[in-house]
Design a protein around this motif. Structure first.
Motif, PDB file in Angstrom:
ATOM      1  N   ILE A 132      42.327  34.015  73.881  1.00 49.17           N
ATOM      2  CA  ILE A 132      42.883  33.889  75.231  1.00 49.17           C
ATOM      3  C   ILE A 132      44.314  33.372  75.175  1.00 49.17           C
ATOM      4  O   ILE A 132      45.195  33.878  75.880  1.00 49.17           O
ATOM      5  N   LEU A 133      44.564  32.387  74.327  1.00 48.06           N
ATOM      6  CA  LEU A 133      45.921  31.862  74.151  1.00 48.06           C
ATOM      7  C   LEU A 133      46.864  32.959  73.679  1.00 48.06           C
ATOM      8  O   LEU A 133      47.991  33.081  74.179  1.00 48.06           O
ATOM      9  N   PHE A 134      46.418  33.776  72.752  1.00 52.57           N
ATOM     10  CA  PHE A 134      47.211  34.910  72.270  1.00 52.57           C
ATOM     11  C   PHE A 134      47.554  35.852  73.425  1.00 52.57           C
ATOM     12  O   PHE A 134      48.708  36.225  73.615  1.00 52.57           O
ATOM     13  N   ILE A 135      46.546  36.239  74.202  1.00 46.79           N
ATOM     14  CA  ILE A 135      46.764  37.178  75.305  1.00 46.79           C
ATOM     15  C   ILE A 135      47.718  36.588  76.341  1.00 46.79           C
ATOM     16  O   ILE A 135      48.663  37.259  76.781  1.00 46.79           O
ATOM     17  N   VAL A 136      47.489  35.336  76.707  1.00 47.13           N
ATOM     18  CA  VAL A 136      48.367  34.684  77.686  1.00 47.13           C
ATOM     19  C   VAL A 136      49.791  34.617  77.149  1.00 47.13           C
ATOM     20  O   VAL A 136      50.759  34.898  77.867  1.00 47.13           O
ATOM     21  N   TRP A 137      49.933  34.272  75.886  1.00 46.27           N
ATOM     22  CA  TRP A 137      51.254  34.147  75.287  1.00 46.27           C
ATOM     23  C   TRP A 137      51.997  35.484  75.304  1.00 46.27           C
ATOM     24  O   TRP A 137      53.184  35.532  75.591  1.00 46.27           O
ATOM     25  N   ILE A 138      51.267  36.553  75.019  1.00 48.75           N
ATOM     26  CA  ILE A 138      51.875  37.899  75.011  1.00 48.75           C
ATOM     27  C   ILE A 138      52.291  38.302  76.422  1.00 48.75           C
ATOM     28  O   ILE A 138      53.380  38.821  76.634  1.00 48.75           O
ATOM     29  N   VAL A 139      51.430  38.044  77.398  1.00 48.89           N
ATOM     30  CA  VAL A 139      51.715  38.419  78.783  1.00 48.89           C
ATOM     31  C   VAL A 139      52.891  37.620  79.347  1.00 48.89           C
ATOM     32  O   VAL A 139      53.765  38.169  79.994  1.00 48.89           O
ATOM     33  N   VAL A 140      52.897  36.316  79.096  1.00 50.19           N
ATOM     34  CA  VAL A 140      53.938  35.444  79.643  1.00 50.19           C
ATOM     35  C   VAL A 140      55.274  35.704  78.977  1.00 50.19           C
ATOM     36  O   VAL A 140      56.319  35.684  79.626  1.00 50.19           O
ATOM     37  N   ASN A 141      55.251  35.959  77.685  1.00 47.48           N
ATOM     38  CA  ASN A 141      56.522  36.164  76.966  1.00 47.48           C
ATOM     39  C   ASN A 141      56.786  37.633  76.895  1.00 47.48           C
ATOM     40  O   ASN A 141      57.637  38.205  76.455  1.00 47.48           O
TER      41      ASN A 141
END
Length: 161
Positions: free
Chosen positions: A152-161
């Motif tokens: 989830i952290l990976f996905i959020v990080w990709i979406v936000v950045n």
């Protein structure tokens, strides 16, 4: 190439989650490898210091907690070093020796046999076996949750950045 990159990332995530349940698979290391595969295919630009610090901390926590939580279960129920060793052997061998139920029976039987070999009575051996099973199941839940957080952290990080 983008499709291949995503297929590999998703496959490593799937192997990692399965590895939280089946100890023969790489588990958290597969999830961690997926992050590097993503970086190799799409670039490491989105990932900064904090991303790697969070992810690496979770990996370290899982690797350390995996052994500690399993051993805690055995010790909490009065098991000895023999049952910890037996439980570990049972976790690895159980699924192959007793297909289907070996994943659950392995830690129990391993700890139980370990205690009997060490000279414990049947009651104490059974208690240690239950502790090994509780430790294994608790460890599995913790790994699943932490690895899900990594993804989830990976996905959020990709979406936000």
């Amino acid at each position: 190439m983008d499709i291949l990159g995503w297929v590999l990332v998703v496959a490593l995530f799937a192997v990692g989650m399965a590895g939280a349940i089946f100890p023969i698979l790489p588990g958290v290391l597969a999830v961690y490898a997926a992050l590097f595969v993503y970086g190799l295919f799409f670039g490491f630009g989105e990932f900064g210091f904090w991303f790697w610090l969070f992810q690496t901390s979770i990996v370290a926590a899982i690797l350390i907690a995996d052994y500690i939580v399993s051993a805690w279960g055995v010790k909490k129920f009065g098991g000895t070093r023999a049952s910890v060793i037996g439980s570990t052997i049972g976790i690895l061998v159980g699924p192959f020796v007793i297909p289907g139920v070996g994943l659950i029976a392995g830690p129990f039987l391993g700890a139980w046999i370990g205690e009997l070999i060490a000279g414990a009575d049947m009651k104490q051996a059974t208690k240690a076996g239950v502790g090994a099973l509780v430790g294994f199941l608790t460890s599995t839940v913790v790994k699943l949750l932490l690895q899900a957080i990594m993804i989830i952290l990976f996905i959020v990080w990709i979406v936000v950045n």
